[in-house]
Design a protein around this motif. Structure first.
Motif, short mmCIF file in Angstrom:
data_model
loop_
_atom_site.label_atom_id
_atom_site.label_comp_id
_atom_site.label_asym_id
_atom_site.label_seq_id
_atom_site.Cartn_x
_atom_site.Cartn_y
_atom_site.Cartn_z
N GLN A 1 18.26 -11.25 -8.13
CA GLN A 1 17.52 -10.11 -8.67
C GLN A 1 16.01 -10.31 -8.59
OE1 GLN A 1 19.95 -11.75 -10.40
NE2 GLN A 1 21.59 -10.25 -10.31
N ASN A 2 15.55 -11.55 -8.57
CA ASN A 2 14.11 -11.81 -8.60
C ASN A 2 13.53 -12.24 -7.26
OD1 ASN A 2 11.63 -11.99 -10.13
ND2 ASN A 2 11.79 -14.21 -9.91
N CYS A 3 14.33 -12.33 -6.23
CA CYS A 3 13.84 -12.75 -4.92
C CYS A 3 14.05 -11.65 -3.89
CB CYS A 3 14.54 -14.03 -4.47
SG CYS A 3 14.06 -15.47 -5.43
N CYS A 4 13.14 -11.59 -2.94
CA CYS A 4 13.24 -10.59 -1.88
C CYS A 4 12.69 -11.18 -0.59
CB CYS A 4 12.48 -9.33 -2.26
SG CYS A 4 10.72 -9.57 -2.51
N CYS A 5 13.02 -10.54 0.51
CA CYS A 5 12.51 -10.94 1.81
C CYS A 5 11.03 -10.54 1.89
CB CYS A 5 13.31 -10.22 2.90
SG CYS A 5 12.74 -10.56 4.56
N ALA A 6 10.23 -11.38 2.51
CA ALA A 6 8.81 -11.09 2.70
C ALA A 6 8.35 -11.66 4.04
CB ALA A 6 7.98 -11.70 1.58
#
Length: 90
Positions: free
Chosen positions: A56-61
């Motif tokens: 929930q707290n990580c995303c692709c960047a």
């Protein structure tokens, strides 16, 4: 990513490489911040501000967004990007 079973036992669900791969696959390697190709993961709430390494707290960047966001929250970073872009058009 890990879960606390009890005070003396922590169960590790994924190693770092697997966790990163799952985030990148989930987000189709598309940077959450700019929409370009992404190959890193970023914390929406930075770890330095209490954020955890969770789905929930990580995303692709992409590298550029990850580097320039630093330890800003997602909302703060997007605020600066919007205002910077608007100011550069005038």
């Amino acid at each position: 990513m890990a879960g606390i079973v009890h005070e003396k036992l922590i169960h590790k669900y994924y190693n770092e490489k697997t966790f990163k791969t799952l985030i990148l696959q989930r987000d189709n390697r598309k940077c959450y911040l700019c929409g370009k190709y992404g190959d890193t993961i970023d914390h929406i709430i930075p770890k330095s501000k209490g954020g955890i390494s969770s789905f929930q707290n990580c995303c692709c960047a992409c590298e550029d967004c990850n580097r320039s966001k630093g330890n800003l929250s997602l909302e703060r970073y997007l605020y600066y990007i919007r205002n910077f872009r608007e100011a550069s058009y005038h």
